[in-house]
Design a protein around this motif. Structure first.
Motif, short mmCIF file in Angstrom:
data_model
loop_
_atom_site.label_atom_id
_atom_site.label_comp_id
_atom_site.label_asym_id
_atom_site.label_seq_id
_atom_site.Cartn_x
_atom_site.Cartn_y
_atom_site.Cartn_z
N ALA A 304 2.16 28.27 37.48
CA ALA A 304 2.39 29.71 37.57
C ALA A 304 2.30 30.33 36.19
O ALA A 304 2.68 29.71 35.19
N LYS A 305 1.79 31.57 36.16
CA LYS A 305 1.74 32.36 34.94
C LYS A 305 2.71 33.52 35.11
O LYS A 305 2.62 34.28 36.08
N VAL A 306 3.61 33.66 34.15
CA VAL A 306 4.66 34.66 34.22
C VAL A 306 4.54 35.59 33.01
O VAL A 306 4.35 35.12 31.88
N VAL A 307 4.64 36.89 33.26
CA VAL A 307 4.63 37.89 32.19
C VAL A 307 5.98 38.58 32.17
O VAL A 307 6.47 39.04 33.21
N VAL A 308 6.59 38.62 31.01
CA VAL A 308 7.89 39.24 30.84
C VAL A 308 7.78 40.29 29.74
O VAL A 308 6.87 40.24 28.91
N PRO A 309 8.69 41.27 29.71
CA PRO A 309 8.68 42.24 28.60
C PRO A 309 8.85 41.54 27.26
O PRO A 309 9.43 40.45 27.18
N ASP A 310 8.35 42.18 26.21
CA ASP A 310 8.40 41.56 24.88
C ASP A 310 9.83 41.22 24.47
O ASP A 310 10.09 40.15 23.92
N TYR A 311 10.77 42.13 24.77
CA TYR A 311 12.15 41.90 24.34
C TYR A 311 12.88 40.88 25.22
O TYR A 311 14.01 40.50 24.92
N GLN A 312 12.25 40.45 26.33
CA GLN A 312 12.87 39.49 27.23
C GLN A 312 12.28 38.08 27.08
O GLN A 312 12.70 37.17 27.80
N LEU A 313 11.30 37.90 26.19
CA LEU A 313 10.62 36.61 26.08
C LEU A 313 11.57 35.50 25.67
O LEU A 313 11.59 34.43 26.28
N SER A 314 12.39 35.74 24.66
CA SER A 314 13.31 34.69 24.21
C SER A 314 14.35 34.38 25.27
O SER A 314 14.75 33.23 25.44
N LEU A 315 14.79 35.39 26.02
CA LEU A 315 15.77 35.15 27.08
C LEU A 315 15.16 34.35 28.22
O LEU A 315 15.82 33.48 28.81
N ALA A 316 13.90 34.62 28.55
CA ALA A 316 13.23 33.89 29.63
C ALA A 316 13.03 32.43 29.26
O ALA A 316 13.17 31.54 30.11
N ILE A 317 12.68 32.16 28.02
CA ILE A 317 12.48 30.78 27.58
C ILE A 317 13.82 30.07 27.43
O ILE A 317 13.96 28.91 27.82
N GLY A 318 14.82 30.76 26.90
CA GLY A 318 16.14 30.17 26.73
C GLY A 318 16.25 29.37 25.44
O GLY A 318 15.27 29.12 24.74
N LYS A 319 17.47 28.96 25.17
CA LYS A 319 17.73 28.17 23.96
C LYS A 319 17.05 26.82 24.06
O LYS A 319 17.29 26.06 24.99
N GLU A 320 16.17 26.55 23.10
CA GLU A 320 15.39 25.31 23.07
C GLU A 320 14.60 25.11 24.36
O GLU A 320 14.38 23.98 24.81
N GLY A 321 14.20 26.23 25.00
CA GLY A 321 13.40 26.15 26.23
C GLY A 321 14.18 25.76 27.46
O GLY A 321 13.58 25.39 28.47
N GLN A 322 15.52 25.87 27.42
CA GLN A 322 16.33 25.37 28.53
C GLN A 322 16.12 26.16 29.80
O GLN A 322 15.97 25.58 30.90
N ASN A 323 16.11 27.49 29.71
CA ASN A 323 15.99 28.32 30.92
C ASN A 323 14.65 28.07 31.62
O ASN A 323 14.60 27.91 32.85
N ALA A 324 13.56 28.03 30.86
CA ALA A 324 12.25 27.77 31.46
C ALA A 324 12.17 26.35 32.00
O ALA A 324 11.57 26.11 33.06
N ARG A 325 12.77 25.40 31.32
CA ARG A 325 12.74 24.00 31.76
C ARG A 325 13.48 23.83 33.09
O ARG A 325 13.00 23.16 34.01
#
Length: 488
Positions: A304-325
């Motif tokens: 899947a390809k997901v597009v998020v607002p610029d200011y939400q990119l770090s929140l979507a990925i999470g700390k050390e990529g945890q949220n996306a993982r």
């Protein structure tokens, strides 16, 4: 003797959950073993035992012959006639054997057989009991640290919590009660060996089943779960009853239910989301609390390809990529997250937003035309000649949006697209009349006042001559000249 044996068997049955029939079989085997040790063979030994009274008899079968060569298996005819005169050659006679006749070694062997049978049955009972609890949660008491492993008492047996199954940073004190997930139960010569875990994702699921009645009854299902032990867990829930909110049921009133589980997991954060059969919606929910602009999911390729607002990119990925993982584990999709700017540069993001804005501006243009017609039908204050000055546009579509080019759209809480009016009139809602028309009305009123002032000035000019003198005075002067001049 039989009464004492019955009481002993009943006590063992209650304490160790060993059936009485199993214990009676053990006693029978021990008597046969004792006879074998005493007589050298046990092929002709028969044991009769009453399961109700525990009364038993041991018999030795012997064949009647003329002259006995083997006293263990044969008996002479003369000896058989002394017992009963009806016996003849070739008959089988049963000779009762008294257990008191056994020697010390035979008795000890019989005892060992009984004890061995009891131990085997006890291990089997324990194995069956805890094998039924495999893949379930049990409560244990911490006993001691064995190196980096922890020994936990589960009641009748001790379990092993290996280092690999421990949550990083968790420490326990002896006699502390903890809940563990039973991974595997193995049968060994020393009894069942039980391996438990504190990091398995199923631990969280079983805790919800024990804490949330709706989950236990099957009304709410936990469809998927992803966990990083000690840090964060995401679970997707689904309700089979449309009147039951699955997330609310798991959270409980004021978070009472989920807080109990968080406390048991030593403060581990838990995200509860709604399950959706649509992969795109599920991925959007799984990436919460981050907001998502668009999701393009390929169910066959599982990406899947997901597009998020610029200011939400770090929140979507999470700390050390945890949220996306965790979202990828929860949904089973490989997720590629990009910011809106990155997606536009890569050409992966279709600009539906601009199309939407153009439609809104067209609606505003038609609304302005509506107001123009009203003003044209008025008292004549607006005559249509000053359209460019009054309305701010010349009637062509191209000039309508000239003041709005290059601005981004925003959306209010109700989903309307909003814009700041370029003339300072306020906020324009995509489905409402533009506030800029209020400015148009003020301009028209101001124009009418200017026209009135021009008419008034024109009237005054008409009452003056070219030299600036009043017209009446000029007429009087002309009459005086005709009459011969001015007489002082």
């Amino acid at each position: 003797m039989s009464n004492e044996l019955l009481e002993a068997l009943t006590l063992l049955e209650k304490e160790k959950n060993i059936p009485k029939e199993t214990l009676l079989d053990a006693i029978e085997n021990s008597l046969i073993t004792a006879c074998k040790n005493h007589f050298g063979k046990s092929d002709n030994i028969k044991v009769q035992m009453d399961s109700q009274t525990c009364e038993y008899h041991v018999y030795q079968e012997k064949e009647i012959v003329e002259q006995a060569e083997d006293p263990v298996t044969q008996m002479s005819l003369s000896s058989a006639k002394m017992i009963d005169s009806k016996y003849e050659l070739g008959d089988i006679i049963n000779i009762e054997v008294k257990s008191k006749e056994f020697g010390r070694i035979a008795t000890q062997n019989a005892k060992n057989v009984i004890l061995q049978k009891i131990r085997e049955e006890e291990r089997k009972v324990l194995y069956d009991e805890y094998y039924s609890k495999e893949k379930d949660v049990v409560t244990g008491i911490v006993q001691r640290y064995a190196g980096k492993n922890i020994s936990i008492n589960l009641g009748k047996v001790d379990a092993v919590l290996n280092e690999s199954e421990q949550v990083k940073g968790e420490t326990f004190q002896p006699t502390e009660r903890i809940k563990v997930y039973v991974l595997e139960v193995k049968s060994t010569n020393r009894g069942p060996k039980i391996l438990v875990s504190r990091t398995h994702p199923e631990l969280v699921k079983r805790l919800f089943e024990s804490e949330v009645t709706e989950v236990k009854d099957g009304i709410v299902e936990i469809k998927s779960i992803a966990r990083e032990a000690g840090s964060r867990t995401k679970i997707a829930v689904w309700s089979n009853d449309p009147d039951v909110d699955p997330v609310g049921a798991c959270v409980g009133m004021n978070g009472a239910r989920v807080n109990t589980i968080v406390k048991e997991l030593r403060g581990e954060k838990i995200d509860i989301i709604n399950w959706n059969e649509n992969p795109a919606m599920l991925i959007e929910n799984a990436l919460s609390p981050a907001k998502v602009i668009s999701v393009i999911a390929d169910a066959e390729e599982k990406n899947a390809k997901v597009v998020v607002p610029d200011y939400q990119l770090s929140l979507a990925i999470g700390k050390e990529g945890q949220n996306a993982r965790l979202a990828a584990r929860l949904t089973g999709f490989k997720i590629d997250i990009k910011s809106e700017t990155q997606a536009r540069e890569a050409g992966d993001f279709m600009d539906y937003e601009n199309d939407y804005e153009d439609e809104e501006y067209d609606d505003e243009y038609y609304d302005d035309e509506y107001y123009d017609e009203e003003y044209e039908a008025g008292d004549g204050g607006y005559d249509g000649e000053d359209e460019t000055e009054v309305g701010g546009y010349d009637g062509e579509d191209e000039t309508i949006n000239s003041d709005f080019e290059g601005e981004e759209s925003e959306y209010d809480a109700e989903g309307y697209e909003t814009k700041d009016d370029p003339d300072g009139g306020g906020t324009i809602y995509g489905s409402e009349v533009p506030i800029g028309n209020e400015v148009l009305t003020e301009d028209m009123e101001r124009t009418e006042n200017e026209e009135q002032e021009e008419d008034k000035k024109r009237a005054e000019d008409e009452s003056l001559t070219e030299d600036g003198e009043p017209k009446d005075n000029a007429e009087q002067l002309e009459d005086g000249e005709k009459g011969g001049g001015y007489d002082e």
